[in-house]
Design an enzyme around this catalytic site. Sequence first.
Site, PDB file in Angstrom:
ATOM      1  N   ARG A  50     -12.808   1.056  38.024  1.00 54.38           N
ATOM      2  CA  ARG A  50     -13.375   1.376  39.332  1.00 54.38           C
ATOM      3  C   ARG A  50     -12.315   2.084  40.175  1.00 54.38           C
ATOM      4  NH1 ARG A  50     -17.768   0.890  37.532  1.00 54.38           N
ATOM      5  NH2 ARG A  50     -19.428  -0.534  38.156  1.00 54.38           N
ATOM      6  N   HIS A  92     -18.680   9.560  36.109  1.00 53.20           N
ATOM      7  CA  HIS A  92     -19.038   8.153  35.878  1.00 53.20           C
ATOM      8  C   HIS A  92     -19.986   8.037  34.671  1.00 53.20           C
ATOM      9  CE1 HIS A  92     -19.438   4.013  38.013  1.00 53.20           C
ATOM     10  NE2 HIS A  92     -19.514   3.885  36.701  1.00 53.20           N
TER      11      HIS A  92
HETATM   12  P1  NAP Z   1     -15.525  -8.109  31.768  1.00 53.76           P
HETATM   13  O1  NAP Z   1     -16.072  -8.438  30.429  1.00 53.76           O
HETATM   14  O2  NAP Z   1     -15.877  -8.962  32.928  1.00 53.76           O
HETATM   15  O3  NAP Z   1     -13.930  -8.058  31.618  1.00 53.76           O
HETATM   16  C1  NAP Z   1     -13.072  -7.938  32.706  1.00 53.76           C
HETATM   17  C2  NAP Z   1     -11.638  -8.086  32.207  1.00 53.76           C
HETATM   18  O4  NAP Z   1     -10.738  -7.941  33.314  1.00 53.76           O
HETATM   19  C3  NAP Z   1     -11.374  -9.477  31.607  1.00 53.76           C
HETATM   20  O5  NAP Z   1     -10.512  -9.368  30.494  1.00 53.76           O
HETATM   21  C4  NAP Z   1     -10.659 -10.201  32.750  1.00 53.76           C
HETATM   22  O6  NAP Z   1      -9.778 -11.233  32.335  1.00 53.76           O
HETATM   23  C5  NAP Z   1      -9.860  -9.057  33.347  1.00 53.76           C
HETATM   24  N1  NAP Z   1      -9.466  -9.357  34.726  1.00 53.76           N
HETATM   25  C6  NAP Z   1     -10.266  -9.571  35.795  1.00 53.76           C
HETATM   26  N2  NAP Z   1      -9.524  -9.841  36.881  1.00 53.76           N
HETATM   27  C7  NAP Z   1      -8.229  -9.794  36.490  1.00 53.76           C
HETATM   28  C8  NAP Z   1      -6.996  -9.989  37.143  1.00 53.76           C
HETATM   29  N3  NAP Z   1      -6.940 -10.283  38.441  1.00 53.76           N
HETATM   30  N4  NAP Z   1      -5.869  -9.875  36.427  1.00 53.76           N
HETATM   31  C9  NAP Z   1      -5.902  -9.581  35.102  1.00 53.76           C
HETATM   32  N5  NAP Z   1      -7.048  -9.380  34.421  1.00 53.76           N
HETATM   33  C10 NAP Z   1      -8.200  -9.476  35.106  1.00 53.76           C
HETATM   34  O7  NAP Z   1     -15.913  -6.610  32.181  1.00 53.76           O
HETATM   35  P2  NAP Z   1     -16.289  -5.380  31.232  1.00 53.76           P
HETATM   36  O8  NAP Z   1     -17.709  -5.460  30.787  1.00 53.76           O
HETATM   37  O9  NAP Z   1     -15.238  -5.214  30.208  1.00 53.76           O
HETATM   38  O10 NAP Z   1     -16.215  -4.192  32.302  1.00 53.76           O
HETATM   39  C11 NAP Z   1     -15.017  -3.944  33.012  1.00 53.76           C
HETATM   40  C12 NAP Z   1     -15.266  -2.964  34.149  1.00 53.76           C
HETATM   41  O11 NAP Z   1     -15.487  -1.650  33.637  1.00 53.76           O
HETATM   42  C13 NAP Z   1     -16.529  -3.233  34.977  1.00 53.76           C
HETATM   43  O12 NAP Z   1     -16.296  -4.235  35.949  1.00 53.76           O
HETATM   44  C14 NAP Z   1     -16.779  -1.888  35.609  1.00 53.76           C
HETATM   45  O13 NAP Z   1     -16.050  -1.812  36.824  1.00 53.76           O
HETATM   46  C15 NAP Z   1     -16.183  -0.892  34.618  1.00 53.76           C
HETATM   47  N6  NAP Z   1     -17.220  -0.096  33.922  1.00 53.76           N
HETATM   48  C16 NAP Z   1     -17.143   1.256  33.988  1.00 53.76           C
HETATM   49  C17 NAP Z   1     -18.084   2.027  33.323  1.00 53.76           C
HETATM   50  C18 NAP Z   1     -18.004   3.532  33.330  1.00 53.76           C
HETATM   51  O14 NAP Z   1     -18.920   4.178  32.807  1.00 53.76           O
HETATM   52  N7  NAP Z   1     -16.946   4.117  33.865  1.00 53.76           N
HETATM   53  C19 NAP Z   1     -19.115   1.414  32.599  1.00 53.76           C
HETATM   54  C20 NAP Z   1     -19.162   0.044  32.547  1.00 53.76           C
HETATM   55  C21 NAP Z   1     -18.198  -0.707  33.218  1.00 53.76           C
HETATM   56  P3  NAP Z   1     -10.344 -12.519  31.529  1.00 53.76           P
HETATM   57  O15 NAP Z   1     -10.695 -12.012  30.152  1.00 53.76           O
HETATM   58  O16 NAP Z   1      -9.202 -13.442  31.507  1.00 53.76           O
HETATM   59  O17 NAP Z   1     -11.546 -13.020  32.278  1.00 53.76           O
END
Ligand code: NAP
Length: 312
Positions: free
Chosen positions: A227, A275
């Site tokens: 993001r 995006h």
């Molecule tokens: P997710 O499964 O919720 O994973 C989030 C990861 O971030 C987890 O490993 C979490 O740690 C880690 N995290 C969160 N807060 C943290 C912190 N303060 N310090 C260190 N690590 C932290 O999310 P996801 O499905 O992989 O998606 C991630 C993000 O990608 C979404 O939130 C969205 O913003 C973005 N996204 C972008 C697109 C695009 O097309 N550009 C598409 C989809 C998503 P833990 O494993 O320990 O919980």
Amino acid sequence: MLMVVKSGGPAAMPEWRSLYRSLLPELEIVGWDDPELDPARVEYAMVWEPTPGRLAQFPALRVILSSAAGVDHITRDPSVPAHLPIVRMVTPETGERMADFVTACAYAIVRDFPALRDAQTARRWDESLVGRRASETTVAILGLGNLGVACALRLAANGFRVRGWSRTPKQIAQCESFAGDDGLHACVANADIVVNLLPDTAATRNLIDRRFLAALPRGASLINVGRAPQVDIQAVVASLDSGHLHSAFLDVFDSEPLTPNDPLWQHPKLWLSSHIASAVSRESKARQVVKAILADQAGQALEHVYAADFGY
Ligand code: NAP
């Protein structure tokens, strides 16, 4: 059962209706701006950037279904009732597409596609532009969730050296795992490429700032597919201009769509996309939503629910 949809605008409604008719005929679909919409009948809402205040006006609402993996576009509205589960859009396609995109960016960096394009534009035969090997390139992935892990596995399978950082420790084959505030520095030290795949939370906002970038080795590159608020974009531009950062791939922006007069479009060391890094098909999304609705109707636990305590 009635679900209100705000995803893809009015033009997407015929496709949503057709998909849901075939997948779950008893689910009635109404558009967000449909004048016929009766707020009292709405039980489910599938949304992208819902108008602030609107979700709180559906008294029978049971579940909010995010049309995206991130839920920041919903949770930034303080009027969203706290008791309502918010389901993140996690489909089998999401990780695959993100891994495709991030791996493509990583290869564009190691084989220096910008320099190849420059040589072509100048009609210059340049045998020096050999790039480097994936196996001598370290990629640090910030965020080892659904998407971060998919990218880590794919990059490792392609020979890249992979590290990852998350809030809690992980054990992932061929990916060195770092966790917590102390682990961040070690994770990105000597990284040739940093991939941001963190959710937008109070703890991750502005994480990639001037100091963070200065600590990367000279010639490193950034891929931001998480993001925009996590990255200080002016610091990125300054680092590119100074020659410290080699290049940056940006897929997400503070204000989307990026306006045509935004100076970022013109920067020679920036690669911008709209995006789309992991834009999944509507069919894949509809299948996921139906799965969640059927689980809710059966009284089963919902998957991929936003955890307010952690902000993601
Ligand atoms: P997710 O499964 O919720 O994973 C989030 C990861 O971030 C987890 O490993 C979490 O740690 C880690 N995290 C969160 N807060 C943290 C912190 N303060 N310090 C260190 N690590 C932290 O999310 P996801 O499905 O992989 O998606 C991630 C993000 O990608 C979404 O939130 C969205 O913003 C973005 N996204 C972008 C697109 C695009 O097309 N550009 C598409 C989809 C998503 P833990 O494993 O320990 O919980």
